[in-house]
Design a protein around this motif. Structure first.
Motif, PDB file in Angstrom:
ATOM      1  N   LEU A 116      39.832  34.075  44.851  1.00  0.00           N
ATOM      2  CA  LEU A 116      39.500  34.005  42.963  1.00  0.00           C
ATOM      3  C   LEU A 116      40.743  34.483  42.401  1.00  0.00           C
ATOM      4  O   LEU A 116      41.011  34.045  41.500  1.00  0.00           O
ATOM      5  N   GLY A 117      41.323  35.501  42.977  1.00  0.00           N
ATOM      6  CA  GLY A 117      42.682  36.160  42.365  1.00  0.00           C
ATOM      7  C   GLY A 117      42.104  36.866  41.409  1.00  0.00           C
ATOM      8  O   GLY A 117      42.507  36.880  40.106  1.00  0.00           O
ATOM      9  N   LEU A 118      41.011  37.876  41.262  1.00  0.00           N
ATOM     10  CA  LEU A 118      40.418  38.518  40.155  1.00  0.00           C
ATOM     11  C   LEU A 118      41.382  39.534  39.602  1.00  0.00           C
ATOM     12  O   LEU A 118      42.014  39.969  40.454  1.00  0.00           O
ATOM     13  N   ARG A 119      41.356  40.003  38.293  1.00  0.00           N
ATOM     14  CA  ARG A 119      42.133  40.998  37.841  1.00  0.00           C
ATOM     15  C   ARG A 119      41.246  41.959  37.292  1.00  0.00           C
ATOM     16  O   ARG A 119      40.197  41.629  37.021  1.00  0.00           O
ATOM     17  N   LYS A 120      41.823  43.226  37.868  1.00  0.00           N
ATOM     18  CA  LYS A 120      41.002  44.392  37.288  1.00  0.00           C
ATOM     19  C   LYS A 120      40.834  44.183  35.496  1.00  0.00           C
ATOM     20  O   LYS A 120      41.712  43.915  35.029  1.00  0.00           O
ATOM     21  N   PRO A 121      39.603  44.902  35.130  1.00  0.00           N
ATOM     22  CA  PRO A 121      39.709  44.870  33.630  1.00  0.00           C
ATOM     23  C   PRO A 121      40.755  45.863  32.904  1.00  0.00           C
ATOM     24  O   PRO A 121      41.189  46.777  33.523  1.00  0.00           O
ATOM     25  N   PRO A 122      41.014  45.389  31.740  1.00  0.00           N
ATOM     26  CA  PRO A 122      41.881  46.224  31.142  1.00  0.00           C
ATOM     27  C   PRO A 122      41.632  47.827  30.836  1.00  0.00           C
ATOM     28  O   PRO A 122      40.383  47.996  30.838  1.00  0.00           O
ATOM     29  N   VAL A 123      42.565  48.591  30.796  1.00  0.00           N
ATOM     30  CA  VAL A 123      42.157  49.953  30.706  1.00  0.00           C
ATOM     31  C   VAL A 123      41.414  50.317  29.376  1.00  0.00           C
ATOM     32  O   VAL A 123      40.366  50.939  29.394  1.00  0.00           O
ATOM     33  N   PHE A 124      41.752  49.798  28.195  1.00  0.00           N
ATOM     34  CA  PHE A 124      41.193  49.815  27.019  1.00  0.00           C
ATOM     35  C   PHE A 124      40.530  48.413  26.905  1.00  0.00           C
ATOM     36  O   PHE A 124      41.463  47.496  26.564  1.00  0.00           O
ATOM     37  N   LYS A 125      39.265  48.364  26.923  1.00  0.00           N
ATOM     38  CA  LYS A 125      38.948  47.018  26.378  1.00  0.00           C
ATOM     39  C   LYS A 125      38.668  46.666  25.344  1.00  0.00           C
ATOM     40  O   LYS A 125      38.599  45.438  24.848  1.00  0.00           O
ATOM     41  N   SER A 126      39.170  47.645  24.209  1.00  0.00           N
ATOM     42  CA  SER A 126      39.206  47.085  22.884  1.00  0.00           C
ATOM     43  C   SER A 126      40.343  46.291  22.341  1.00  0.00           C
ATOM     44  O   SER A 126      40.539  45.781  21.404  1.00  0.00           O
ATOM     45  N   LEU A 127      41.367  46.364  23.331  1.00  0.00           N
ATOM     46  CA  LEU A 127      42.740  45.995  23.056  1.00  0.00           C
ATOM     47  C   LEU A 127      42.682  44.742  23.931  1.00  0.00           C
ATOM     48  O   LEU A 127      42.333  44.590  25.143  1.00  0.00           O
ATOM     49  N   LYS A 128      43.705  43.899  23.698  1.00  0.00           N
ATOM     50  CA  LYS A 128      43.951  42.725  24.512  1.00  0.00           C
ATOM     51  C   LYS A 128      44.535  42.945  25.660  1.00  0.00           C
ATOM     52  O   LYS A 128      45.122  44.006  25.966  1.00  0.00           O
ATOM     53  N   ARG A 129      44.371  42.230  26.744  1.00  0.00           N
ATOM     54  CA  ARG A 129      44.785  42.435  28.154  1.00  0.00           C
ATOM     55  C   ARG A 129      46.402  42.630  28.068  1.00  0.00           C
ATOM     56  O   ARG A 129      47.017  43.500  28.653  1.00  0.00           O
ATOM     57  N   ASN A 130      47.260  41.931  27.243  1.00  0.00           N
ATOM     58  CA  ASN A 130      48.521  41.886  27.193  1.00  0.00           C
ATOM     59  C   ASN A 130      49.115  42.764  26.184  1.00  0.00           C
ATOM     60  O   ASN A 130      50.232  42.892  26.121  1.00  0.00           O
ATOM     61  N   HIS A 131      48.254  43.724  25.640  1.00  0.00           N
ATOM     62  CA  HIS A 131      48.714  44.550  25.026  1.00  0.00           C
ATOM     63  C   HIS A 131      49.704  45.642  25.470  1.00  0.00           C
ATOM     64  O   HIS A 131      49.346  46.164  26.784  1.00  0.00           O
ATOM     65  N   PRO A 132      50.590  46.188  25.081  1.00  0.00           N
ATOM     66  CA  PRO A 132      51.714  46.966  25.629  1.00  0.00           C
ATOM     67  C   PRO A 132      51.088  48.183  26.383  1.00  0.00           C
ATOM     68  O   PRO A 132      51.430  48.745  27.305  1.00  0.00           O
ATOM     69  N   ILE A 133      50.098  48.972  25.514  1.00  0.00           N
ATOM     70  CA  ILE A 133      49.595  49.970  26.051  1.00  0.00           C
ATOM     71  C   ILE A 133      48.694  49.710  27.355  1.00  0.00           C
ATOM     72  O   ILE A 133      48.768  50.525  28.400  1.00  0.00           O
ATOM     73  N   ASN A 134      47.823  48.786  27.182  1.00  0.00           N
ATOM     74  CA  ASN A 134      47.093  48.395  28.558  1.00  0.00           C
ATOM     75  C   ASN A 134      48.059  48.009  29.752  1.00  0.00           C
ATOM     76  O   ASN A 134      47.794  48.442  30.686  1.00  0.00           O
ATOM     77  N   ARG A 135      49.057  47.318  29.514  1.00  0.00           N
ATOM     78  CA  ARG A 135      50.194  46.820  30.402  1.00  0.00           C
ATOM     79  C   ARG A 135      50.701  48.094  31.011  1.00  0.00           C
ATOM     80  O   ARG A 135      50.703  48.468  32.132  1.00  0.00           O
ATOM     81  N   ALA A 136      50.912  48.898  30.213  1.00  0.00           N
ATOM     82  CA  ALA A 136      51.568  50.375  30.732  1.00  0.00           C
ATOM     83  C   ALA A 136      50.846  51.056  31.295  1.00  0.00           C
ATOM     84  O   ALA A 136      51.082  51.779  32.692  1.00  0.00           O
ATOM     85  N   LEU A 137      49.562  51.490  30.940  1.00  0.00           N
ATOM     86  CA  LEU A 137      48.740  52.362  31.509  1.00  0.00           C
ATOM     87  C   LEU A 137      48.114  51.673  32.874  1.00  0.00           C
ATOM     88  O   LEU A 137      47.730  52.501  33.734  1.00  0.00           O
ATOM     89  N   GLY A 138      48.068  50.553  32.892  1.00  0.00           N
ATOM     90  CA  GLY A 138      47.484  49.619  34.162  1.00  0.00           C
ATOM     91  C   GLY A 138      48.579  49.957  35.210  1.00  0.00           C
ATOM     92  O   GLY A 138      47.985  50.225  36.396  1.00  0.00           O
ATOM     93  N   LYS A 139      49.863  49.811  34.821  1.00  0.00           N
ATOM     94  CA  LYS A 139      50.892  50.030  35.877  1.00  0.00           C
ATOM     95  C   LYS A 139      50.923  51.537  36.406  1.00  0.00           C
ATOM     96  O   LYS A 139      51.045  51.647  37.657  1.00  0.00           O
ATOM     97  N   ILE A 140      50.833  52.221  35.521  1.00  0.00           N
ATOM     98  CA  ILE A 140      50.693  53.919  35.934  1.00  0.00           C
ATOM     99  C   ILE A 140      49.642  54.152  36.819  1.00  0.00           C
ATOM    100  O   ILE A 140      49.808  54.754  37.838  1.00  0.00           O
ATOM    101  N   PHE A 141      48.645  53.773  36.235  1.00  0.00           N
ATOM    102  CA  PHE A 141      47.076  54.046  37.131  1.00  0.00           C
ATOM    103  C   PHE A 141      47.300  53.260  38.478  1.00  0.00           C
ATOM    104  O   PHE A 141      46.742  53.734  39.283  1.00  0.00           O
ATOM    105  N   GLY A 142      47.816  52.025  38.606  1.00  0.00           N
ATOM    106  CA  GLY A 142      47.814  51.345  39.769  1.00  0.00           C
ATOM    107  C   GLY A 142      48.827  52.097  40.973  1.00  0.00           C
ATOM    108  O   GLY A 142      48.608  52.115  42.065  1.00  0.00           O
ATOM    109  N   THR A 143      49.748  52.359  40.122  1.00  0.00           N
ATOM    110  CA  THR A 143      50.842  53.286  40.957  1.00  0.00           C
ATOM    111  C   THR A 143      50.320  54.483  41.319  1.00  0.00           C
ATOM    112  O   THR A 143      50.492  54.988  42.894  1.00  0.00           O
ATOM    113  N   LEU A 144      49.536  55.464  40.739  1.00  0.00           N
ATOM    114  CA  LEU A 144      48.929  56.421  41.079  1.00  0.00           C
ATOM    115  C   LEU A 144      47.679  56.286  42.000  1.00  0.00           C
ATOM    116  O   LEU A 144      47.163  57.374  42.458  1.00  0.00           O
TER     117      LEU A 144
END
Length: 147
Positions: A116-144
């Motif tokens: 299915l190629g599911l994506r993980k939920p955004p870090v902050f659900k109140s913000l859109k998935r493509n919001h810069p904060i969600n994208r940056a924190l998602g990448k950082i958390f994924g790396t860690l």
């Protein structure tokens, strides 16, 4: 028919269903169902019914009954999720797969998630998935390894 022959037919039926040979699976599983009736067998027969004949409603009903009999068997959730995918209800299928993983880990459910190629939920659900904060924190958390 001896129990060994029934077990062999059951394994052949399950293998045929997993490979997509629905008619063969129905034949094997039908022969086994004449002599024994288990929730696992009923779930696979329901899958064959949905995929081979398009009887989605009947198949989901059978799978839900199997889940009632064996709520901790993730196989039933896997098959119900597959049937829901056949019906086009992806969100219910995903919920069902997740319930199956909670019941017990099943590598086949994980394979379905990969397909299915599911994506993980955004870090902050109140913000859109493509919001810069969600994208940056998602990448950082994924790396860690925190996601």
């Amino acid at each position: 028919m001896s129990p060994d022959q029934l077990d062999d037919l059951l394994l052949k039926g399950i293998e045929a269903a997993e490979k997509g040979y629905i008619h063969s699976a129905q034949v094997f599983l039908g022969q086994v169902s004449e002599h024994r009736n288990t929730p696992e067998l009923q779930s696979y027969l329901a899958y064959c019914l949905a995929k081979g004949q398009g009887r989605i409603h009947s198949a989901t009903k059978i799978c839900r009954e199997s889940i009632k009999h064996e709520p901790n068997n993730s196989l039933h959730y896997l098959i119900l999720g597959r049937i829901l995918l056949l019906s086009g209800d992806k969100s219910k299928a995903i919920k069902t797969f997740r319930q199956g993983l909670i019941a017990s880990p099943n590598p086949l459910i994980i394979d379905e998630f990969k397909k299915l190629g599911l994506r993980k939920p955004p870090v902050f659900k109140s913000l859109k998935r493509n919001h810069p904060i969600n994208r940056a924190l998602g990448k950082i958390f994924g790396t860690l390894g925190l996601r």
